[in-house]
Design a protein around this motif. Structure first.
Motif, mmCIF file in Angstrom:
data_model
loop_
_atom_site.group_PDB
_atom_site.id
_atom_site.type_symbol
_atom_site.label_atom_id
_atom_site.label_comp_id
_atom_site.label_asym_id
_atom_site.label_seq_id
_atom_site.Cartn_x
_atom_site.Cartn_y
_atom_site.Cartn_z
ATOM 1 N N HIS A 465 37.833 77.493 46.155
ATOM 2 C CA HIS A 465 37.439 78.754 47.036
ATOM 3 C C HIS A 465 37.250 79.903 46.589
ATOM 4 O O HIS A 465 37.803 80.391 45.622
ATOM 5 N N ALA A 466 36.830 80.735 47.478
ATOM 6 C CA ALA A 466 35.943 81.575 46.649
ATOM 7 C C ALA A 466 36.845 82.559 46.137
ATOM 8 O O ALA A 466 36.335 83.745 44.880
ATOM 9 N N ASP A 467 37.910 82.842 46.133
ATOM 10 C CA ASP A 467 39.184 83.712 45.800
ATOM 11 C C ASP A 467 39.890 83.073 44.604
ATOM 12 O O ASP A 467 40.819 83.851 44.072
ATOM 13 N N LEU A 468 39.608 82.027 44.282
ATOM 14 C CA LEU A 468 40.181 81.375 42.641
ATOM 15 C C LEU A 468 38.851 81.576 41.646
ATOM 16 O O LEU A 468 37.326 81.440 41.963
ATOM 17 N N ARG A 469 38.839 81.966 40.512
ATOM 18 C CA ARG A 469 38.586 81.958 39.277
ATOM 19 C C ARG A 469 38.847 81.375 38.683
ATOM 20 O O ARG A 469 40.124 81.111 37.895
ATOM 21 N N ALA A 470 38.636 80.524 37.584
ATOM 22 C CA ALA A 470 38.750 79.779 36.125
ATOM 23 C C ALA A 470 38.068 79.667 34.938
ATOM 24 O O ALA A 470 37.079 79.500 35.098
ATOM 25 N N TYR A 471 38.065 80.256 33.947
ATOM 26 C CA TYR A 471 37.899 80.509 32.370
ATOM 27 C C TYR A 471 38.805 79.365 31.664
ATOM 28 O O TYR A 471 39.435 79.617 31.310
#
Length: 563
Positions: A465-471
């Motif tokens: 999903h474009a609104d998820l980010r994971a570092y």
């Protein structure tokens, strides 16, 4: 202060000690009229006059009629009822007056309230006024303490029509019962402060370092300033030089000898404290290779060879300064240090978007530093979300972020691959809003992750999903990973603006390079850094592990391990 920070929360701090025990930059005497000299307060010093073998003296004239101690130094303690002696060494040159007839004029020493230019004439003089032309001489006066602390100790040139006074030393000591003198109670009594070490201030630093050591807290100490007046005006031929710019002189010069003497004092006096993380030679030098980085390398080498070794570095005012840090002569320097305020001195765009999204702000610079090829640790020595007009001012809208979403997101973004250690500049905000537990939550999550084993790399996670980010990072060989998953619409700015932030669902895919392998995924609450539960998930035939994310309103963290 340590109690306010709390155990297990923020552990790494930057502390200015330049001028605390040695040198003129940030020395305790303050002018009522002179402005800052670049980033440090004016010293009031001149090398045009000096007593004996001194390099400089304090100058009082129409442009600088008051220098006083107490504002930048705190007030020295007294014992009420005991007698003290104040002593000054000074001279006057063509001091004329009076401007106001019938009243004393010239240079004087007074114990005052807040000294105002033109407003001190009615205050009683402790040491009477001196005017005309007088050679270097000593004047003194005794007083009986009537409070627990000495008032402002004020050197004042008042009610004059011309001329100047020069001061070499100001001392205040107790006259003890047997007639002998007690210890010096003023900080930096000698204006040639490059020749002395303040033992009283050193004892106070001892107490702080001992307490910090007991609490597992650590300081990088800024030990000098590039604008240090005395060293800058000490020419290689051993003579004073009005033009200055000799701070970074190399071996064989007077300034180099003074630097090394100071470094040896620091190592001997404080080096055994574990609370000292590192020495920072100077704040915000020019971001290019040359004499300063060579001098820093010498400090690093001396410190590394000491019986109590500590890292040593310097800092630059802008950019990553790759040419300087990667120069061969910089190899001994322990770690790189850069400064960047998102709008004021930052170099990554779009600046306003980064300012409004603190996780992205950190992440972009983290990746930039990681790509610079330093081959050594990196500290972001001054990080700030500034207002865009001056780096002195923080973005004012952050005051409306009562729970510190900005700091929470910026701290958890550190889970990513770069390894940069940030030190936020506007620390009062963190204290005022009691935000230090945010650091503690991240520390608890990261505890036990063996990042120093040399195998960790970018987790390279993909989100559905474009609104998820994971570092995050992973150790493929050990089958371990850790990551932070964020609803990237949930920024501090969106919270302050009252923007509707929809929860987001999707997946996070991690290439763990182990086909059809069971992994234990432990989920963590980022507000506490504590685990909330675990589940077993099997990677697919290509070795990709897919984590489910459901209705994520803010953020969540996870650790991945083999069963």
């Amino acid at each position: 202060t340590f109690d306010t920070i709390g155990a297990g929360n923020q552990q790494f701090f930057r502390w200015w000690v330049s001028g605390q025990i040695w040198g003129s930059a940030w020395q305790p005497w303050a002018s009522r009229t002179l402005g800052y000299e670049a980033t440090v307060p004016a010293t009031g010093l001149t090398v045009e006059r000096a007593y004996g073998n001194g390099l400089a003296a304090l100058r009082l004239d129409a442009q600088n009629p008051i220098m006083f101690q107490g504002f930048q130094s705190g007030f020295a303690g007294l014992v009420p009822g005991r007698t003290y002696r104040a002593v000054v060494r000074w001279r006057t040159e063509n001091v004329t007056g009076p401007q106001s007839s019938g009243k004393p004029y010239g240079v004087t020493l007074k114990l005052t309230g807040w000294p105002q230019v033109g407003g001190t004439l009615t205050d009683p003089a402790l040491i009477p006024h001196v005017h005309g032309d007088t050679p270097w001489h000593v004047a003194s006066a005794d007083f009986v303490a009537n409070s627990d602390y000495i008032p402002y100790v004020s050197l004042i040139l008042e009610n004059t029509t011309g001329g100047a006074a020069y001061v070499d030393e100001v001392s205040v000591v107790e006259i003890q019962a047997d007639g002998s003198f007690g210890p010096q109670i003023l900080r930096s009594p000698r204006f040639n402060s490059h020749l002395t070490f303040d033992q009283r201030q050193g004892a106070g630093m001892d107490a702080i370092f001992a307490e910090a050591t007991a609490r597992d807290m650590f300081f990088k100490l800024v030990i000098s300033e590039k604008q240090e007046y005395l060293l800058n005006h000490f020419a290689p031929d051993g003579l004073p030089d009005l033009h200055g710019n000799f701070f970074n002189q190399g071996a064989g010069s007077p300034t180099h000898q003074l630097h090394t003497a100071y470094w040896r004092h620091l190592l001997a006096r404080f080096g055994a404290y574990r609370a000292i993380h590192s020495w920072e030679l100077a704040n915000e030098e020019a971001p290019g290779p040359g004499p300063h980085f060579q001098l820093t390398a010498e400090l690093a080498g001396l410190s590394a060879a000491d019986g109590n070794p500590h890292p040593a570095t310097t800092s630059t005012w802008a950019t990553l300064a790759q040419n300087a840090w990667n120069a061969p002569e910089s190899q001994p320097i322990s770690y790189a240090d850069f400064h960047a305020y998102v709008r004021g001195t930052g170099w990554i765009d779009p600046k306003n978007e980064l300012a409004n999204d603190s996780a992205r702000f950190f992440h972009e610079y983290d990746l930039s530093a990681a790509g610079a090829g330093f081959g050594k640790p990196v500290v972001w020595g001054e990080q700030g979300i500034d207002d865009g007009t001056t780096t002195d001012n923080q973005e004012p809208l952050l005051a409306q972020d009562l729970s510190g979403v900005w700091l929470h997101k910026m701290t958890w973004a550190r889970t990513g691959p770069g390894g940069v250690y940030p030190l936020y500049w506007y620390t009062n905000h963190i204290f005022d809003y009691s935000l230090h537990p945010i650091f503690g939550a991240w520390n608890r999550f990261m505890a036990g992750v063996p990042l120093t084993n040399g195998r960790y790399q970018d987790i390279a996670a993909a989100t559905s999903h474009a609104d998820l980010r994971a570092y995050g990072q992973k150790d493929v060989q050990a089958g371990q990973a850790h990551l932070w998953i964020d609803n990237k619409r949930h920024t501090w700015r969106a919270v302050v603006d009252g923007t509707s932030i929809p929860a987001v669902s999707g997946t996070v895919s991690i290439p763990m390079q182990r086909a059809n392998q069971n992994f234990v995924v432990t989920w963590f609450n980022t507000a506490t850094g504590q685990p909330t539960g675990s589940q077993t998930i099997t990677s697919d035939g290509g070795g990709t592990l897919t984590l489910p994310v459901s209705n994520l309103a803010t953020d969540i963290a996870a650790k991945v391990a083999l069963p």
